[in-house]
Design an enzyme around this catalytic site. Structure first.
Site, mmCIF file in Angstrom:
data_model
loop_
_atom_site.group_PDB
_atom_site.id
_atom_site.type_symbol
_atom_site.label_atom_id
_atom_site.label_comp_id
_atom_site.label_asym_id
_atom_site.label_seq_id
_atom_site.Cartn_x
_atom_site.Cartn_y
_atom_site.Cartn_z
ATOM 1 N N ARG A 54 33.397 48.269 22.466
ATOM 2 C CA ARG A 54 34.589 47.399 22.321
ATOM 3 C C ARG A 54 35.703 47.762 23.294
ATOM 4 N NH1 ARG A 54 33.460 48.377 16.844
ATOM 5 N NH2 ARG A 54 32.288 46.665 15.914
ATOM 6 N N LYS A 71 40.862 38.998 34.609
ATOM 7 C CA LYS A 71 39.741 38.096 34.281
ATOM 8 C C LYS A 71 38.443 38.792 34.667
ATOM 9 C CE LYS A 71 41.525 33.375 34.515
ATOM 10 N NZ LYS A 71 41.418 32.096 35.226
ATOM 11 N N GLU A 86 42.345 32.477 49.734
ATOM 12 C CA GLU A 86 43.228 32.752 48.589
ATOM 13 C C GLU A 86 44.633 33.155 49.069
ATOM 14 O OE1 GLU A 86 42.145 31.861 45.721
ATOM 15 O OE2 GLU A 86 39.965 32.090 45.736
ATOM 16 N N LYS A 100 50.755 37.269 42.163
ATOM 17 C CA LYS A 100 49.799 37.066 41.061
ATOM 18 C C LYS A 100 50.251 37.824 39.815
ATOM 19 C CE LYS A 100 45.044 36.753 39.649
ATOM 20 N NZ LYS A 100 43.631 36.844 39.964
ATOM 21 N N GLU A 109 46.074 32.223 30.209
ATOM 22 C CA GLU A 109 46.053 30.815 30.606
ATOM 23 C C GLU A 109 46.290 29.890 29.424
ATOM 24 O OE1 GLU A 109 43.469 30.524 34.159
ATOM 25 O OE2 GLU A 109 42.836 28.638 33.292
ATOM 26 N N ARG A 122 49.423 29.768 34.437
ATOM 27 C CA ARG A 122 48.452 30.436 35.296
ATOM 28 C C ARG A 122 47.587 29.447 36.074
ATOM 29 N NH1 ARG A 122 45.128 36.061 33.913
ATOM 30 N NH2 ARG A 122 43.923 36.073 35.822
ATOM 31 N N ASN A 180 44.997 27.708 40.595
ATOM 32 C CA ASN A 180 43.844 26.850 40.898
ATOM 33 C C ASN A 180 44.122 25.830 41.982
ATOM 34 O OD1 ASN A 180 41.973 27.928 39.043
ATOM 35 N ND2 ASN A 180 43.131 26.986 37.393
ATOM 36 N N HIS A 210 41.435 24.378 44.146
ATOM 37 C CA HIS A 210 40.175 24.744 43.498
ATOM 38 C C HIS A 210 39.452 23.586 42.818
ATOM 39 C CE1 HIS A 210 41.453 28.810 44.347
ATOM 40 N NE2 HIS A 210 40.363 29.322 43.804
ATOM 41 N N HIS A 253 35.910 23.830 43.998
ATOM 42 C CA HIS A 253 34.800 24.117 43.073
ATOM 43 C C HIS A 253 33.774 22.991 43.066
ATOM 44 C CE1 HIS A 253 36.938 27.345 40.445
ATOM 45 N NE2 HIS A 253 36.173 27.890 41.369
ATOM 46 N N HIS A 261 33.265 30.781 48.794
ATOM 47 C CA HIS A 261 34.257 30.230 47.866
ATOM 48 C C HIS A 261 35.577 29.968 48.597
ATOM 49 C CE1 HIS A 261 36.684 29.777 44.264
ATOM 50 N NE2 HIS A 261 37.482 30.719 44.726
HETATM 51 N N1 LIG Z 1 38.500 37.768 38.250
HETATM 52 C C1 LIG Z 1 39.196 36.927 38.976
HETATM 53 O O1 LIG Z 1 40.378 36.651 38.709
HETATM 54 C C2 LIG Z 1 38.566 36.311 40.177
HETATM 55 C C3 LIG Z 1 39.354 35.628 41.122
HETATM 56 C C4 LIG Z 1 38.731 35.133 42.276
HETATM 57 C C5 LIG Z 1 37.369 35.318 42.458
HETATM 58 N N2 LIG Z 1 36.631 35.971 41.508
HETATM 59 C C6 LIG Z 1 35.193 36.210 41.690
HETATM 60 O O2 LIG Z 1 35.025 37.063 42.817
HETATM 61 C C7 LIG Z 1 33.729 36.840 43.367
HETATM 62 C C8 LIG Z 1 33.842 36.790 44.873
HETATM 63 O O3 LIG Z 1 34.313 38.032 45.326
HETATM 64 P P1 LIG Z 1 34.086 38.512 46.836
HETATM 65 O O4 LIG Z 1 34.485 37.430 47.751
HETATM 66 O O5 LIG Z 1 34.735 39.840 46.950
HETATM 67 O O6 LIG Z 1 32.494 38.584 46.940
HETATM 68 P P2 LIG Z 1 31.430 39.786 46.809
HETATM 69 O O7 LIG Z 1 31.813 40.735 45.752
HETATM 70 O O8 LIG Z 1 30.110 39.128 46.712
HETATM 71 O O9 LIG Z 1 31.551 40.518 48.212
HETATM 72 C C9 LIG Z 1 31.162 39.848 49.381
HETATM 73 C C10 LIG Z 1 30.189 40.685 50.198
HETATM 74 O O10 LIG Z 1 30.895 41.731 50.870
HETATM 75 C C11 LIG Z 1 30.238 42.976 50.669
HETATM 76 N N3 LIG Z 1 31.273 44.003 50.776
HETATM 77 C C12 LIG Z 1 32.157 44.391 49.841
HETATM 78 N N4 LIG Z 1 33.041 45.263 50.370
HETATM 79 C C13 LIG Z 1 32.698 45.442 51.654
HETATM 80 C C14 LIG Z 1 33.243 46.212 52.713
HETATM 81 N N5 LIG Z 1 34.357 46.939 52.563
HETATM 82 N N6 LIG Z 1 32.631 46.188 53.928
HETATM 83 C C15 LIG Z 1 31.528 45.396 54.110
HETATM 84 N N7 LIG Z 1 30.973 44.633 53.147
HETATM 85 C C16 LIG Z 1 31.561 44.651 51.932
HETATM 86 C C17 LIG Z 1 29.581 42.828 49.333
HETATM 87 O O11 LIG Z 1 28.519 43.727 49.191
HETATM 88 C C18 LIG Z 1 29.104 41.375 49.375
HETATM 89 O O12 LIG Z 1 27.895 41.285 50.060
HETATM 90 C C19 LIG Z 1 33.215 35.553 42.745
HETATM 91 O O13 LIG Z 1 32.199 35.876 41.821
HETATM 92 C C20 LIG Z 1 34.415 34.969 42.030
HETATM 93 O O14 LIG Z 1 34.069 34.254 40.870
HETATM 94 C C21 LIG Z 1 37.202 36.470 40.387
HETATM 95 ZN ZN LIG Z 2 39.467 31.222 44.110
#
Ligand SMILES: NC(=O)c1ccc[n+]([C@@H]2O[C@H](COP(=O)([O-])OP(=O)(O)OC[C@H]3O[C@@H](n4cnc5c(N)ncnc54)[C@H](O)[C@@H]3O)[C@@H](O)[C@H]2O)c1
Ligand SMILES: [Zn+2]
Length: 351
Positions: free
Chosen positions: A113, A135, A177, A216, A226, A231, A235, A238, A242, A253
């Site tokens: 938990r 999130k 972003e 943020k 939200e 919040r 978006n 988005h 999306h 993305h």
């Molecule tokens: N929680 C939230 O509020 C929130 C907000 C926006 C996006 N997201 C989520 O985030 C995800 C996307 O995140 P992302 O864009 O970081 O993608 P990701 O985590 O897939 O990373 C992208 C790629 O970069 C590589 N990588 C990471 N750090 C590196 C570094 N320093 N050097 C070289 N390669 C590196 C990773 O291994 C991966 O292949 C999505 O799943 C999305 O839904 C969440």
């Molecule tokens: Zn986004």
């Protein structure tokens, strides 16, 4: 280094931004029982450093990429946590991009938990966006982020040093972003426009990352889960982003968010929600990262994905956040037919 406090109701979190943030993480974790979650890509580049810097930590490496952000990987992480006999005072440290951060965060939220959580984001997107705000989620049944929890990390350590190894494509994703934040916040937008050539300059990135985190943090403090609707502003771009991401995949993305902001700036202008000057400013910001908006075949059918969006409150209506003027935005509803007419603009060749 900048220290930004996020005062959320569930649990306050502290974000360290800038050079030295990773060292700060090392110092914080050195005498604590630590369970690191990272992915295969990050492990390949930084595995040796992590082993040296966190000699006593358990390191759980999961396959990289969005397609692995699923229940199998989540249970792999939870199994390892159980085998490592973690207790509620142990710390889960997510070291990677948003995929690792979202999954490790979700695992930390459900294990006993709730165990302690810190985020050490290594992509630009994770540093400016996903690591802050609490999130967490996995994808399930073909729906993105459908299973998850709001779970604030105790600390976030955003060190730009990790960006040195990040491929340009992933930098662009983070810029999607950052530009969104620049449209929502006039000062951040001005700062970006004044530094047009510095999108990969670490000294500039360090500053803009802290600006985005501060923005943020302020939004999340006012509407952590939200509920009030505030919040939702995060978006911007988005709804269309999306819908295209669901229909076409392939691009990142962040790139879809950029394309979404471009189209939604046209909608805002034509619907008289935004002045022509403001809409042009939005497109000027988008052009920094997406020089030419691509064309899409059969794009009108993406309307069905826009209709699935969580933000819609009425049937047959597409809801989106539109920029009205510098730093001002509003939620706007459009009928599906009218939205489809605008979508068709993405099919036309532009010179
Ligand atoms: N929680 C939230 O509020 C929130 C907000 C926006 C996006 N997201 C989520 O985030 C995800 C996307 O995140 P992302 O864009 O970081 O993608 P990701 O985590 O897939 O990373 C992208 C790629 O970069 C590589 N990588 C990471 N750090 C590196 C570094 N320093 N050097 C070289 N390669 C590196 C990773 O291994 C991966 O292949 C999505 O799943 C999305 O839904 C969440
Ligand atoms: Zn986004």
């Amino acid at each position: 280094m900048q220290i930004i406090e996020v005062h959320t109701k569930s649990r306050p979190s502290t974000v360290y931004c800038g050079e030295g943030a990773y060292e700060q993480a090392r110092q914080f974790l050195k005498d604590k029982e630590t369970f690191i979650v990272t992915d295969t890509n990050v492990q390949r580049i930084y595995g040796e450093m992590l082993r040296k810097d966190f000699p006593a930590a358990e390191i759980c490496v999961v396959k990289d990429g969005e397609r692995n952000k699923n229940k199998n990987t989540l249970f792999q992480i939870l199994d390892k946590m159980l085998k490592a006999q973690l207790h509620r005072n142990s710390i889960v440290a997510a070291i990677g991009g948003g995929v690792v951060g979202d999954m490790a965060g979700f695992a930390a939220s459900v294990y006993m938990r709730g165990t302690r959580l810190v985020q050490i984001p290594t992509t630009l997107l994770a540093q400016v966006d996903s690591s802050v705000g609490g999130k967490t989620a996995i994808d399930y049944g073909g729906v993105k982020n459908v299973l998850g929890a709001f779970y604030q990390p105790e600390f976030v350590f955003c060190d730009p040093v990790f960006l040195k190894t990040l491929p340009s494509r992933e930098m662009k994703c983070g810029w999607g972003e950052i530009i969104k934040t620049g449209v929502l916040d006039a000062k951040i937008g001005d700062r970006i426009l004044e530094n047009l050539s510095k999108t990969e300059d670490l000294a500039f990135l360090k500053e803009i990352i802290a600006d985005c985190v501060r923005f943020k943090a302020n939004v999340v403090e006012q509407d952590e889960t939200e509920r009030s609707g505030f919040r939702k502003c995060l978006n911007l771009g988005h709804t269309t982003g999306h819908a295209l991401e669901l229909k076409y995949g392939r691009r990142s993305h962040g790139e879809y968010v950029l394309i979404g902001m471009w189209l939604e700036s046209v909608i805002a202008e034509r619907e008289n929600v935004s002045t022509a000057e403001n809409a042009r400013r939005v497109r000027q910001l988008v052009a920094l990262a997406e020089k030419k908006i691509p064309t899409f075949q059969n794009v009108v059918s993406a309307v069905q994905y826009a209709l699935l969006d969580k933000k819609n409150s009425e049937k047959g209506v597409v809801s989106m956040i539109l920029s009205k003027a510098r730093g001002e935005y509003t939620e706007y509803n459009l009928s599906a037919d009218r939205y489809a007419e605008y979508l068709a603009m993405l099919q036309e060749k532009r010179s």
